[in-house]
Design a protein around this motif. Structure first.
Motif, PDB file in Angstrom:
ATOM      1  N   ALA A  71       0.877  -1.287  -0.025  1.00 56.51           N
ATOM      2  CA  ALA A  71       0.027  -0.071  -0.070  1.00 56.51           C
ATOM      3  C   ALA A  71       0.978   1.330  -0.128  1.00 56.51           C
ATOM      4  N   PRO A  72       0.341   2.532  -0.414  1.00 60.95           N
ATOM      5  CA  PRO A  72       0.965   3.565  -0.273  1.00 60.95           C
ATOM      6  C   PRO A  72       1.370   3.657   1.237  1.00 60.95           C
ATOM      7  N   THR A  73       2.534   4.184   1.448  1.00 57.23           N
ATOM      8  CA  THR A  73       2.921   4.370   2.830  1.00 57.23           C
ATOM      9  C   THR A  73       3.779   5.615   3.170  1.00 57.23           C
ATOM     10  N   ALA A  82       9.882   0.936  -1.798  1.00 59.37           N
ATOM     11  CA  ALA A  82      10.109   1.088  -3.196  1.00 59.37           C
ATOM     12  C   ALA A  82      10.059  -0.383  -3.870  1.00 59.37           C
ATOM     13  N   ARG A  83      10.689  -1.385  -3.294  1.00 65.16           N
ATOM     14  CA  ARG A  83      10.595  -2.659  -4.065  1.00 65.16           C
ATOM     15  C   ARG A  83       9.400  -3.299  -4.074  1.00 65.16           C
ATOM     16  N   LYS A 104       6.822  -4.071  -7.519  1.00 69.80           N
ATOM     17  CA  LYS A 104       6.387  -5.371  -7.533  1.00 69.80           C
ATOM     18  C   LYS A 104       4.907  -5.332  -7.719  1.00 69.80           C
ATOM     19  N   THR A 105       4.213  -4.484  -7.151  1.00 70.47           N
ATOM     20  CA  THR A 105       2.844  -4.092  -7.250  1.00 70.47           C
ATOM     21  C   THR A 105       2.625  -3.662  -8.649  1.00 70.47           C
ATOM     22  N   ALA A 125      17.925  -9.576  -7.366  1.00 68.31           N
ATOM     23  CA  ALA A 125      17.374 -10.399  -6.313  1.00 68.31           C
ATOM     24  C   ALA A 125      16.315 -11.258  -6.821  1.00 68.31           C
ATOM     25  N   ASP A 126      15.477 -10.744  -7.644  1.00 70.11           N
ATOM     26  CA  ASP A 126      14.480 -11.687  -8.318  1.00 70.11           C
ATOM     27  C   ASP A 126      14.851 -12.731  -8.887  1.00 70.11           C
ATOM     28  N   GLU A 127      16.217 -12.524  -9.521  1.00 73.64           N
ATOM     29  CA  GLU A 127      16.619 -13.786 -10.270  1.00 73.64           C
ATOM     30  C   GLU A 127      17.496 -14.804  -9.277  1.00 73.64           C
ATOM     31  N   GLY A 128      17.318 -14.590  -8.116  1.00 78.12           N
ATOM     32  CA  GLY A 128      17.962 -15.233  -7.245  1.00 78.12           C
ATOM     33  C   GLY A 128      19.546 -14.988  -7.132  1.00 78.12           C
TER      34      GLY A 128
END
Lengths: 274, 274
Positions: free
Chosen positions: A215-217, A265-266, A270-271, B208-211
């Motif tokens: 969520a926005p944080t 941010a990460r 992803k969202t 990170a996503d790629e492991g």
């Protein structure tokens, strides 16, 4: 195309020229508060200040005018040529690289910052160290925060050390000065309020795994010496601790803020990607 | 049970007492290098130094001896009582809280650090600012790093500012001083070498996503002003940039290191959990 301004019958300003004397007073907070102005030193800050249309007057040495011709051109008739000694009187650092700008305050009221619906906000509560505050401002900008709130007795964002540590970010994000952390307004605009505290009941990694950062944080950060005030810890939607894997008792403020803001941010990235 | 040592016929040491004069010289790097000793100020650093069995002599005021009775007891006959003025002569900070320890260097050779098969290592290459170096040392400890390598012309880890910024972590992790980054040795012990650089060809989140963070990792960090030396960037297994989501041109060193080291800590934790 040099814009080096000529001032007929008048050499470069010195430390005793009234405009230099007046600008120098902006090293003091009382003067900054009263005039709504502040000083930005060096080419990077001056460049960002010019882009943000915040520059009233640019003091520059003859050498700096030729080295940073683009900035001299952008400042146009706002350039005042100063002697090296005049510049040194204005400077708080040993190497201001020949440029110091008098700028207008750039902060905006809470509603203006929230009207742009930022998905990430940092609130600096009672942070007194200007270097720390400026570093967090820079990190918040890098992490994509739209606004940084200087709340309560937080340091003056226009303090020279804060301006320098922000490395231009003071001019990039919406800076807000607020007598309190403005939690009701932040929450009303859809932001989840997370308190960063070493005594938090949830671990940042676990929170991320649960989707609790999607969520926005708005992150609340307190001073390194005293942490967040109790009322802010209680008012937050969750109290989050950065996990300590080794034997350090804590992280310093800027490092903790970097880890928290980049975790958000990460999660936001992803969202959006899904 | 007070351990306040009595020295018959001898009052507290003053700034002119030869042992205080000798200890004060440890504020200079040349003296630290020559003697293999350094100063640790304040109760937190002294406590960690005592646990690490690094304390040779503890200078303490009478007031500090009663306030920090546990430390006085632990130091036993290594305590030397000093006057406030004697302590002030030894102190680099305004508030050393009455305690300054003369410590033995605690660094270990590269092979000793690697023999403990750390899964996370931070290499500080040519970092000159002691405050930055100490902050990264503290963050590396918090992130679970087993070793921190001070490589090349990196700052002296026993510089007073570095010791203070490390907040005790100098005594928690294996500190290594090495003329170079020791990349062959790090790699031979199974560590993947990642260079943190704003010009990296892979984004930390993508990695990170790629492991790509799951393996044991040694992170290379360069100075804020100059970044990593080219030869280290080339020698690394990958060149990684922290994503910049906003308009900041870069992160400061301590913030970038915090984000990188915690990304590794998170990946290692997930690996262990599966």
């Amino acid at each position: 195309m040099s814009s080096s301004p000529s001032r007929p019958g008048d050499g470069p300003y010195t430390a005793r020229t009234p405009r230099v004397v007046a600008a120098r007073k902006l090293q003091r907070r009382a003067e900054r508060d009263e005039t709504g102005r502040f000083l930005a030193e060096g080419p990077q800050a001056v460049r960002e200040a010019l882009r943000a249309r915040a520059v009233r007057e640019l003091f520059a040495t003859v050498e700096a005018l030729s080295r940073y011709e683009d900035l001299a051109t952008a400042a146009g008739d706002r350039v005042s040529v100063v002697t090296e000694e005049g510049l040194a009187a204005l400077a708080e650092t040993v190497r201001p690289q020949g440029l110091i700008a008098v700028c207008d305050h750039v902060d905006v009221p809470v509603p203006d910052a929230l009207a742009r619906t930022p998905r990430l906000v940092a609130v600096l509560a009672e942070i007194r160290d200007p270097g720390n505050a400026g570093t967090v401002l820079r990190t918040a900008d890098a992490a994509g925060a739209g606004a940084v709130v200087f709340a309560g007795d937080a340091v003056d964002p226009y303090n020279g050390k804060c301006v320098r540590a922000s490395a231009g970010s003071l001019f990039h994000v919406d800076v807000v000065r607020s007598p309190d952390a403005a939690i009701p307004a932040l929450r009303a605009s859809g932001l989840r309020i997370l308190a960063a505290t070493g005594y938090g009941d949830i671990d940042l990694d676990d929170l991320a795994d649960e989707g609790g950062l999607a969520a926005p944080t708005a992150w609340l950060f307190g001073s390194e010496a005293h942490g967040l005030p109790d009322e802010l810890i209680e008012a937050a939607d969750a109290r989050v601790r950065v996990p300590l894997h080794g034997r350090a008792e804590s992280l310093n403020l800027a490092a903790a803020a970097a880890v928290c803001l980049y975790a958000s941010a990460r999660a936001h990235r992803k969202t959006r990607a899904h």
